[in-house]
Design a protein around this motif. Structure first.
Motif, PDB file in Angstrom:
ATOM      1  N   LEU A 130      16.534  -7.428  11.852  1.00  0.00           N
ATOM      2  CA  LEU A 130      15.325  -7.065  11.092  1.00  0.00           C
ATOM      3  C   LEU A 130      14.774  -5.700  11.515  1.00  0.00           C
ATOM      4  O   LEU A 130      13.737  -5.264  11.009  1.00  0.00           O
ATOM      5  CB  LEU A 130      14.247  -8.147  11.268  1.00  0.00           C
ATOM      6  N   ARG A 131      15.444  -5.029  12.458  1.00  0.00           N
ATOM      7  CA  ARG A 131      15.001  -3.675  12.840  1.00  0.00           C
ATOM      8  C   ARG A 131      15.014  -2.775  11.605  1.00  0.00           C
ATOM      9  O   ARG A 131      16.004  -2.755  10.863  1.00  0.00           O
ATOM     10  CB  ARG A 131      15.962  -3.079  13.873  1.00  0.00           C
ATOM     11  N   PRO A 132      13.959  -2.003  11.381  1.00  0.00           N
ATOM     12  CA  PRO A 132      13.940  -1.155  10.172  1.00  0.00           C
ATOM     13  C   PRO A 132      15.157  -0.239  10.040  1.00  0.00           C
ATOM     14  O   PRO A 132      15.669  -0.065   8.929  1.00  0.00           O
ATOM     15  CB  PRO A 132      12.649  -0.349  10.345  1.00  0.00           C
ATOM     16  N   ASP A 133      15.644   0.309  11.152  1.00  0.00           N
ATOM     17  CA  ASP A 133      16.809   1.200  11.039  1.00  0.00           C
ATOM     18  C   ASP A 133      18.069   0.418  10.649  1.00  0.00           C
ATOM     19  O   ASP A 133      18.876   0.896   9.842  1.00  0.00           O
ATOM     20  CB  ASP A 133      17.027   1.989  12.348  1.00  0.00           C
ATOM     21  N   VAL A 134      18.206  -0.794  11.194  1.00  0.00           N
ATOM     22  CA  VAL A 134      19.362  -1.628  10.834  1.00  0.00           C
ATOM     23  C   VAL A 134      19.259  -2.030   9.360  1.00  0.00           C
ATOM     24  O   VAL A 134      20.236  -1.962   8.605  1.00  0.00           O
ATOM     25  CB  VAL A 134      19.437  -2.886  11.743  1.00  0.00           C
TER      26      VAL A 134
END
Lengths: 130, 458
Positions: free
Chosen positions: B369-373
């Protein structure tokens, strides 16, 4: 010559295709019923090890299901050699429930059912085995 | 005519934040969801009780007390607005007159709060997907389908702002895939059965909402990815499997937006950040403040790009301070206040990153759920328009992301994780690109007593 050690290792490590290859080449050798029972016992030792790894927290329930399905496939292959007695072979035993005398929680009941479908026998901590 | 999403909605990762999005939605009361402010979304339910003609008056009184209590507290705490979610109990959908009655009680409570306190509110009505009550499920006709539509239509006519659902198309196959941690079967269930059903279902829901001045908001993979999350939490299946399922469920959820849904996506759809990245629509999320309903490893990170912040659901039971829905309302409002204060202070990005950092290295399900991922995977997913290929690709990309993250030490992993990722990688590689060919391959392992292919258009 069957490599029983390798067969047990493949089942323990859920390498189903490799284990089935050994079984297929065993069947090609037109074995006797006693030889069939011998190899079936080895397979069962493999799934028992899967059960132990599950109890140690190294395997998941899904691994038990994979092992159980593999043993079922092997039983199907060996049925013509061994006959009805093959149904007495179970995947192994699994202990569920951590406290003696306590009722299983709802989640554990579901877990027990799943584990049973994989051919394992459920052992409760308060079950005494003589 | 279905929409196509061919590129992500953001060009700068720093713009991918909570509270705002490129395509905000304005409610009848004037709340602009995704317009800069994070709103609380409160959800509640009855304490354990039977629902029938005899008990219904009592149930109605309970709902009346809940809505009065939560909106009073919201006004006392100066909430900028409140989104109410009415997630029906199965009896309310099976007997639409019950569901319609409760929805009206909530709408009246909202109207009274507006008159009394000047509080802005909106309501999301979420009937149950009862179609799985038939076994094997009948997805495109029959009494369960009819009653569900009846409930939707009347609630929209009565004034509901949003439609949602936790649809279950393909769940009858996906459940087996989960307990066996079988990624091929999961991709079949999500990418073929799930997506086909979503096309059918959401076309109808969008038509109904358009005809009744209501927004089609979004679906949830609750029965799929959240089940995986809970099974992983109990140690039944690997956490990496649940993490891969989360992202593999994205193309299925995206179908609702292709059909015309506009958000905010459903709160329990933890795949929401992917939907926001791709569609630019607002999303609802839940995390730590939903611990009253279920536990999760994503309590903070779930809020990172949320537009409404929800508690999932809580029963009307008495706690030391107050009734539980009032307690949830207060908790949600304080969470939102903090996020909104950070925005006003120019520290929104820093706050987003703290929410991310506090969870993302501790569990693979948080890591995805990391924004970059999210942005990296979403950018690849929009390159194909085929739902099945997109589903397969989502699984492939997630496995690759997680392997890299584990090798680089970016996320805590279990010694079994890499083995499972390798196993999934190999299994996904064996899936052909042609869905018909894949279906033919799967026939030998599918339990054909469990589902009816024609109900999924195959």
């Amino acid at each position: 010559m069957i490599d029983y050690k390798a067969l047990i290792w493949y089942i323990e490590n859920l390498e189903g295709d490799k284990a089935k290859e050994i079984i297929d080449s065993f069947i090609e050798q037109k074995p006797t019923r006693d030889e069939g029972l011998e190899i079936m016992k080895a397979c069962q030792r493999g799934t028992e090890k899967v059960g132990v790894l599950y109890e140690r927290g190294e395997y998941f329930v899904s691994d038990l299901l994979v092992a159980g399905a593999l043993l079922e496939e092997i039983k199907e292959k060996l049925q013509t050699i061994i006959g009805e007695d093959i149904n007495s072979f179970k995947s192994g035993r699994i202990t569920i429930g951590s406290v003696v005398g306590e009722e299983l929680e709802q989640g554990e009941v579901v877990l027990a059912k799943i584990v049973q479908t994989a051919g394992f026998i459920i052992i409760r901590p308060d079950t005494r085995v003589s | 005519m279905a929409k196509k999403f061919t590129k992500v909605a953001y060009t700068n990762l720093d713009d991918f934040v909570y509270g705002s999005c490129p395509n905000p939605v304005t409610t009848k009361s004037g709340m602009v969801i995704g317009g800069g402010v994070v709103y609380p979304e409160i959800n509640f339910t009855l304490p354990g009780m039977d629902i029938n003609d005899v008990t219904m008056p009592k149930a109605a009184t309970i709902y009346s007390n809940i809505i009065e209590g939560v909106l009073k507290r919201a006004a006392e705490l100066y909430a900028p607005g409140v989104l109410i979610e009415f997630e029906t109990l199965p009896d309310f959908t099976e007997h639409p007159k019950y569901g319609i009655e409760v929805n009206r009680i909530l709408l009246n409570g909202m109207k009274e709060a507006s008159e009394k306190y000047g509080l802005k509110t909106a309501i999301r009505t979420t009937p149950n997907d009862l179609r799985e009550f038939s076994r094997p499920p009948i997805m495109r006709s029959g009494k369960y389908w009819e009653t569900m539509l009846e409930l939707y239509e009347q609630c929209a006519k009565d004034g509901s702002d949003f439609f949602s659902i936790e649809s279950t198309g393909g769940k009858e196959i996906h459940d087996s895939a989960l307990v066996k941690a079988d990624i091929r079967l999961a991709i079949f269930a999500l990418g073929i059965l799930g997506c086909n059903d979503m096309e059918f279902l959401w076309k109808h829901l969008v038509d109904l909402s358009n005809a009744n001045s209501c927004f089609a908001a979004g679906d949830s993979s609750c029965g799929f990815a959240n089940t995986a999350m809970v099974l992983a939490e109990k140690g039944f299946i690997p956490h990496v499997f649940a993490a891969v399922i989360r992202v593999t469920a994205v193309p299925r959820a995206l179908v609702a937006f292709e059909q015309g849904a506009v958000g905010p996506s459903k709160d329990c759809a933890y795949e929401g950040p992917y939907l926001k990245a791709i569609t630019g629509s607002p999303i609802s999320m839940e995390g730590k403040t939903a611990a009253c309903a279920h536990l999760s490893p994503v309590g903070n990170i779930a809020a990172a790009v949320a537009d409404t912040w929800s508690n999932e659901s809580v029963q009307q039971v008495k706690l030391l301070s107050e009734m539980a829905p009032i307690v949830s309302m207060e908790q949600l409002i304080y969470d939102c206040r903090l996020m909104n204060a950070a925005t006003v202070n120019g520290q929104q990005l820093m706050f987003r990153d703290l929410l991310v950092r506090s969870d993302s290295a501790l569990d693979v399900q948080a890591y995805v759920l990391r924004p970059d991922v999210v942005m990296r995977i979403s950018t690849e997913l929009v390159k194909t328009q085929d739902n099945f290929l997109r589903t397969k690709l989502a699984a492939q990309l997630t496995v690759a992301e997680l392997k890299k993250a584990i090798i680089e030490g970016k996320v805590k992993s279990d010694k079994r994780d890499m083995k499972w990722l390798d196993k999934m990688e190999k299994a996904i590689e064996t899936i052909p690109d042609d869905p018909q060919e894949f279906y033919n391959e799967m026939k030998s392992v599918l339990d054909m007593d469990k589902f009816i292919p024609s109900e999924y258009g195959i």
